[in-house]
Every structure is written in C-alpha cells, then in structure tokens.
Scaffold this motif. Structure first.
Motif, PDB file in Angstrom:
ATOM      1  N   GLY A 158       0.758  -1.358   0.032  1.00  0.00           N
ATOM      2  CA  GLY A 158      -0.052  -0.004   0.024  1.00  0.00           C
ATOM      3  C   GLY A 158       0.827   1.237  -0.003  1.00  0.00           C
ATOM      4  N   LEU A 159       2.232   1.341  -0.083  1.00  0.00           N
ATOM      5  CA  LEU A 159       3.006   2.419  -0.210  1.00  0.00           C
ATOM      6  C   LEU A 159       3.458   2.743  -1.497  1.00  0.00           C
ATOM      7  CD1 LEU A 159       5.280   1.526   3.021  1.00  0.00           C
ATOM      8  CD2 LEU A 159       3.213   2.919   3.001  1.00  0.00           C
ATOM      9  N   ASP A 160       3.772   4.220  -1.642  1.00  0.00           N
ATOM     10  CA  ASP A 160       4.154   4.570  -2.891  1.00  0.00           C
ATOM     11  C   ASP A 160       5.636   4.053  -3.020  1.00  0.00           C
ATOM     12  OD1 ASP A 160       5.700   6.598  -1.189  1.00  0.00           O
ATOM     13  OD2 ASP A 160       4.216   8.068  -1.675  1.00  0.00           O
ATOM     14  N   PRO A 161       6.228   4.322  -4.008  1.00  0.00           N
ATOM     15  CA  PRO A 161       7.843   4.029  -4.242  1.00  0.00           C
ATOM     16  C   PRO A 161       8.664   4.468  -3.287  1.00  0.00           C
ATOM     17  CG  PRO A 161       6.675   4.323  -6.448  1.00  0.00           C
ATOM     18  CD  PRO A 161       5.669   4.699  -5.406  1.00  0.00           C
ATOM     19  N   SER A 162       8.435   5.744  -2.741  1.00  0.00           N
ATOM     20  CA  SER A 162       9.337   6.538  -1.913  1.00  0.00           C
ATOM     21  C   SER A 162       9.034   5.612  -0.597  1.00  0.00           C
ATOM     22  CB  SER A 162       9.022   7.855  -2.006  1.00  0.00           C
ATOM     23  OG  SER A 162       9.728   8.463  -0.861  1.00  0.00           O
ATOM     24  N   GLY A 163       7.695   5.430  -0.343  1.00  0.00           N
ATOM     25  CA  GLY A 163       7.615   4.929   1.151  1.00  0.00           C
ATOM     26  C   GLY A 163       8.119   3.475   1.083  1.00  0.00           C
ATOM     27  N   LYS A 164       8.220   2.834   0.065  1.00  0.00           N
ATOM     28  CA  LYS A 164       8.515   1.403  -0.048  1.00  0.00           C
ATOM     29  C   LYS A 164      10.230   1.384   0.412  1.00  0.00           C
ATOM     30  CE  LYS A 164       5.301  -0.906  -3.165  1.00  0.00           C
ATOM     31  NZ  LYS A 164       5.050  -1.776  -4.235  1.00  0.00           N
ATOM     32  N   ARG A 165      10.965   2.492  -0.381  1.00  0.00           N
ATOM     33  CA  ARG A 165      12.005   2.500  -0.115  1.00  0.00           C
ATOM     34  C   ARG A 165      12.550   2.861   1.350  1.00  0.00           C
ATOM     35  NH1 ARG A 165      11.982   5.082  -5.152  1.00  0.00           N
ATOM     36  NH2 ARG A 165      12.298   7.255  -4.354  1.00  0.00           N
ATOM     37  N   GLU A 166      11.888   3.682   1.921  1.00  0.00           N
ATOM     38  CA  GLU A 166      11.965   3.973   3.130  1.00  0.00           C
ATOM     39  C   GLU A 166      11.949   3.047   4.172  1.00  0.00           C
ATOM     40  OE1 GLU A 166       9.705   7.477   4.213  1.00  0.00           O
ATOM     41  OE2 GLU A 166      10.697   8.837   2.752  1.00  0.00           O
ATOM     42  N   ILE A 167      10.964   2.103   3.989  1.00  0.00           N
ATOM     43  CA  ILE A 167      10.352   1.014   4.779  1.00  0.00           C
ATOM     44  C   ILE A 167      11.713  -0.013   4.571  1.00  0.00           C
ATOM     45  CG2 ILE A 167       9.077  -0.855   5.393  1.00  0.00           C
ATOM     46  CD1 ILE A 167       8.159   1.530   6.584  1.00  0.00           C
ATOM     47  N   MET A 168      12.165  -0.322   3.498  1.00  0.00           N
ATOM     48  CA  MET A 168      13.120  -1.311   3.237  1.00  0.00           C
ATOM     49  C   MET A 168      14.503  -0.695   3.656  1.00  0.00           C
ATOM     50  SD  MET A 168      11.543  -3.850   2.313  1.00  0.00           S
ATOM     51  CE  MET A 168      13.013  -4.925   2.340  1.00  0.00           C
ATOM     52  N   GLU A 169      14.584   0.322   3.767  1.00  0.00           N
ATOM     53  CA  GLU A 169      16.078   0.939   4.380  1.00  0.00           C
ATOM     54  C   GLU A 169      16.032   0.758   5.859  1.00  0.00           C
ATOM     55  OE1 GLU A 169      16.124   4.979   3.006  1.00  0.00           O
ATOM     56  OE2 GLU A 169      17.018   4.335   0.831  1.00  0.00           O
ATOM     57  N   LEU A 170      14.891   0.988   6.238  1.00  0.00           N
ATOM     58  CA  LEU A 170      14.487   0.739   7.655  1.00  0.00           C
ATOM     59  C   LEU A 170      14.689  -0.608   8.149  1.00  0.00           C
ATOM     60  CD1 LEU A 170      13.717   1.385  10.821  1.00  0.00           C
ATOM     61  CD2 LEU A 170      11.396   1.240   9.827  1.00  0.00           C
ATOM     62  N   VAL A 171      14.076  -1.630   7.455  1.00  0.00           N
ATOM     63  CA  VAL A 171      14.473  -2.938   7.784  1.00  0.00           C
ATOM     64  C   VAL A 171      15.852  -3.283   7.590  1.00  0.00           C
ATOM     65  CG1 VAL A 171      14.111  -5.505   6.662  1.00  0.00           C
ATOM     66  CG2 VAL A 171      12.219  -3.685   6.825  1.00  0.00           C
ATOM     67  N   LEU A 172      16.706  -2.836   6.629  1.00  0.00           N
ATOM     68  CA  LEU A 172      18.156  -3.227   6.665  1.00  0.00           C
ATOM     69  C   LEU A 172      18.667  -2.677   7.870  1.00  0.00           C
ATOM     70  CD1 LEU A 172      19.026  -2.610   2.711  1.00  0.00           C
ATOM     71  CD2 LEU A 172      18.668  -5.076   4.166  1.00  0.00           C
ATOM     72  N   SER A 173      18.316  -1.346   8.071  1.00  0.00           N
ATOM     73  CA  SER A 173      19.008  -0.811   9.437  1.00  0.00           C
ATOM     74  C   SER A 173      18.654  -1.769  10.722  1.00  0.00           C
ATOM     75  CB  SER A 173      18.537   0.521   9.671  1.00  0.00           C
ATOM     76  OG  SER A 173      18.787   1.045  10.822  1.00  0.00           O
ATOM     77  N   LEU A 174      17.338  -2.036  10.896  1.00  0.00           N
ATOM     78  CA  LEU A 174      17.160  -3.022  12.106  1.00  0.00           C
ATOM     79  C   LEU A 174      17.822  -4.186  11.938  1.00  0.00           C
ATOM     80  CD1 LEU A 174      13.246  -2.620  12.054  1.00  0.00           C
ATOM     81  CD2 LEU A 174      14.963  -1.380  13.497  1.00  0.00           C
ATOM     82  N   LYS A 175      18.068  -4.715  10.931  1.00  0.00           N
ATOM     83  CA  LYS A 175      18.693  -6.041  10.801  1.00  0.00           C
ATOM     84  C   LYS A 175      20.115  -5.918  11.128  1.00  0.00           C
ATOM     85  CE  LYS A 175      19.778  -9.906   7.505  1.00  0.00           C
ATOM     86  NZ  LYS A 175      21.268 -10.170   8.015  1.00  0.00           N
ATOM     87  N   SER A 176      20.791  -4.693  10.783  1.00  0.00           N
ATOM     88  CA  SER A 176      22.082  -4.428  11.283  1.00  0.00           C
ATOM     89  C   SER A 176      22.153  -4.118  12.766  1.00  0.00           C
ATOM     90  CB  SER A 176      22.675  -3.055  10.633  1.00  0.00           C
ATOM     91  OG  SER A 176      24.014  -2.736  11.031  1.00  0.00           O
ATOM     92  N   GLU A 177      20.934  -3.356  13.205  1.00  0.00           N
ATOM     93  CA  GLU A 177      21.308  -2.744  14.835  1.00  0.00           C
ATOM     94  C   GLU A 177      20.597  -3.727  15.818  1.00  0.00           C
ATOM     95  OE1 GLU A 177      22.399   0.058  15.812  1.00  0.00           O
ATOM     96  OE2 GLU A 177      23.041   1.096  13.714  1.00  0.00           O
ATOM     97  N   CYS A 178      19.606  -4.614  15.293  1.00  0.00           N
ATOM     98  CA  CYS A 178      18.768  -5.469  16.333  1.00  0.00           C
ATOM     99  C   CYS A 178      18.386  -6.536  16.054  1.00  0.00           C
ATOM    100  CB  CYS A 178      17.820  -4.417  17.057  1.00  0.00           C
ATOM    101  SG  CYS A 178      16.487  -3.706  16.038  1.00  0.00           S
ATOM    102  N   THR A 179      17.929  -6.964  14.881  1.00  0.00           N
ATOM    103  CA  THR A 179      17.187  -8.106  14.716  1.00  0.00           C
ATOM    104  C   THR A 179      17.825  -8.680  13.203  1.00  0.00           C
ATOM    105  OG1 THR A 179      15.534  -7.009  13.220  1.00  0.00           O
ATOM    106  CG2 THR A 179      15.087  -7.474  15.287  1.00  0.00           C
ATOM    107  N   PRO A 180      18.908  -9.637  13.686  1.00  0.00           N
ATOM    108  CA  PRO A 180      19.677 -10.207  12.619  1.00  0.00           C
ATOM    109  C   PRO A 180      19.237 -10.963  11.632  1.00  0.00           C
ATOM    110  CG  PRO A 180      20.415 -10.956  14.904  1.00  0.00           C
ATOM    111  CD  PRO A 180      19.363  -9.900  14.876  1.00  0.00           C
ATOM    112  N   THR A 181      18.202 -11.583  12.184  1.00  0.00           N
ATOM    113  CA  THR A 181      17.261 -12.560  10.962  1.00  0.00           C
ATOM    114  C   THR A 181      16.294 -12.091  10.783  1.00  0.00           C
ATOM    115  OG1 THR A 181      18.510 -14.235  12.353  1.00  0.00           O
ATOM    116  CG2 THR A 181      16.577 -15.016  10.840  1.00  0.00           C
ATOM    117  N   ILE A 182      16.088 -11.978   9.481  1.00  0.00           N
ATOM    118  CA  ILE A 182      14.747 -11.151   8.791  1.00  0.00           C
ATOM    119  C   ILE A 182      14.094 -12.487   7.989  1.00  0.00           C
ATOM    120  CG2 ILE A 182      13.779  -9.235   7.368  1.00  0.00           C
ATOM    121  CD1 ILE A 182      14.759  -8.154   9.697  1.00  0.00           C
TER     122      ILE A 182
END
Length: 286
Positions: free
Chosen positions: A174-198
């Motif tokens: 349901g997100l526009d292309p910009s919103g999708k990129r932001e969420i996926m960048e957030l997911v990668l950040s979380l993988k690095s910072e706190c949740t190593p397995t996605i």
C-alpha cells in the motif's frame, strides 16, 4: 538464531466440510543472520507458515525448533519465544490503539513484564531506531501520524520487545515507491542494529531480488524452491507456471535476449542491466 522446521503440517478446520490442508509436510532451515524471503500466490500458505514461528497457530503435526527450543512442545515457553521472535503483520498501523505513541510502543514490553526502567529505555531506543525521535514523538497520538509514520510506529512496537528474529508480512503493501524504499531501508537498518534474522513475505519480486539471501517459493502449501534470488529468477517459465512473475528488470532482460542482446547472467537489478546493455548499445549487438 536459526529456525529448523521438520515435517510441518497444518490443516484448517479438520474433519469439517471446510477442511483445508494449508501446509503439507515441509522441512527446511532458516540460518542465523539470514534475510529469508517467502513468496507464493495468494492462498499458497505464506502467512499461515509465518504465524507458526511465534506460535500464533500450532501445527497439526511436525516440529519447529528455534534457537534449540522446540516451540511445538506442550510446555514450550511462549513468553520467551515471543521475546525472541517479533511479527509485523500486513498493514500493522491498523493495530495502533493507545492514546500516545509512547504508550503504544510500551504495550508489548509491559506484557513481557519488563521493568519500568527497561520499558522506558526500549521505547526510547525503538522510536529512535525507526526514525521517530523519542522526545519529539512520545506524546503524539498515533492517529495523528502520516501513513508512513504509523507503519514505523507499529514496527517500533514490535522491536521494543527486543526480538532477534523479525517476521514481516508484506511490509511495503500500500505504500508509494518512496515509502517502500524508506521502509526497506529501515528493515536493513534494523537487521544491522537489533534483529539479525529477517523473514519477509512479499509479492514484490523486485524487493525480494534486491534484499533476500534465499527465497522460498510456496505453492498450495508445498515448497517448490529454496534458492538465492539469481538462481530462482533464472527459472522464469517455472515461476510463471506457478502464477508468479520475475522482477520487471529481469523480464526486460529476457525480452531483449530474444532480440539478440546478450546478458552473461540472470539480471536481477538495474545496475546489472545497465552494465550489460550499455556496451551493446554503443557498439552494436554482438
């Protein structure tokens, strides 16, 4: 923290006219630190499978072992499990309900009986991690946030429980292309910072190709493939027969290949496509 699935079966409404065998005797392993994608057509069993990983539903038969703990055992510690495995449902912003963002994000840690000091610390950290600075947003109503901010807030509520595995069911739906990129960048950040397995369920093949280490293809409750994205999207015809597409850039490379352009490997991102096509456009097709 790995997940081992052994001979898993799940039957909805058994012994009724509505019985459906949703997961059919599947076995596989998700490795610690892996970004694991799950794809399949609607009704293939993706969400049903994912809900097994933190015991939202119990299997009809089979085992799931997470970090050495059999979560399907009768005396499994589900509180400990849900501390280890966080799940973000599709459209998670619809689950926001508290009057302030701080209270909403604190809800899960309170249920896990974190101390008041720890609750404050994890709420502050989680909001900061998702790009909603604590001091600025803690007293805001979740319902006054933008759509993208609401989704970030919902994710903050899950990571505040300090999971080591994060399950995302269509996180960019349901997100526009910009919103999708932001969420996926957030997911990668979380993988690095706190949740190593996605573990990510998605219908977006471009996202799967870009981010996943390996991808499972489910069809009618059965595993058809578990492969790295490049190997998987080389199987265009087989995926199409299962009602699935390849990423748009991969589809374009296939089409141009039929016109005589040469691609040394299966193309799964824009940079690979440009690197392969530019020399041929400048010097003529080889």
């Amino acid at each position: 923290m790995s997940i081992v699935v052994e001979n898993l079966n799940y039957i909805y409404m058994p012994k009724t006219p509505y019985e459906k065998h949703a997961i059919k005797n599947i076995s596989f392993e998700i490795k610690t630190g892996e970004f694991f994608g799950i794809i399949g057509h609607t009704g293939s069993g993706k969400s049903t499978l994912a809900q097994h990983f933190n015991a939202l539903i119990k299997p009809t038969s089979g085992k799931i072992i997470i970090d050495g703990m059999d979560i399907t055992a009768k005396k499994a510690d589900l509180k400990l499990l849900r501390n280890k495995v966080g799940m973000v449902f599709q459209y998670p912003e619809n689950q926001l309900f508290e009057e302030t963002l701080e209270k909403d994000v604190a809800y899960g840690p309170k249920n896990l009986q974190f101390s008041p000091e720890k609750i404050k610390a994890v709420v502050e950290r989680s909001l900061n991690l998702v790009g909603l600075p604590y001091e600025e947003f803690k007293n805001r109503s979740p319902f006054d946030l933008s759509g993208g901010q609401k989704r970030r807030a919902a994710i903050a509520g899950v990571i505040a429980m300090e999971p080591e595995i994060l399950i995302l069911d269509e996180p960019t739906a349901g997100l526009d292309p910009s919103g999708k990129r932001e969420i996926m960048e957030l997911v990668l950040s979380l993988k690095s910072e706190c949740t190593p397995t996605i573990i990510m369920i998605s219908h977006d093949m471009e996202e799967i190709a870009r981010y996943a280490d390996r991808v499972m293809v489910l069809n009618d409750g059965e595993i058809k493939f578990i492969l790295p994205p490049r190997e998987l999207f080389a199987k265009k015809e087989e995926l199409n027969s299962l009602g699935l597409d390849v990423p748009p850039i991969t589809e374009l490379a296939y089409a141009l290949g039929k016109k005589g352009f040469i691609f040394p490997k299966t193309v799964i991102n824009d940079n690979e496509f440009i690197s392969a096509i530019l020399p041929q456009l400048k010097g003529g097709k080889k």
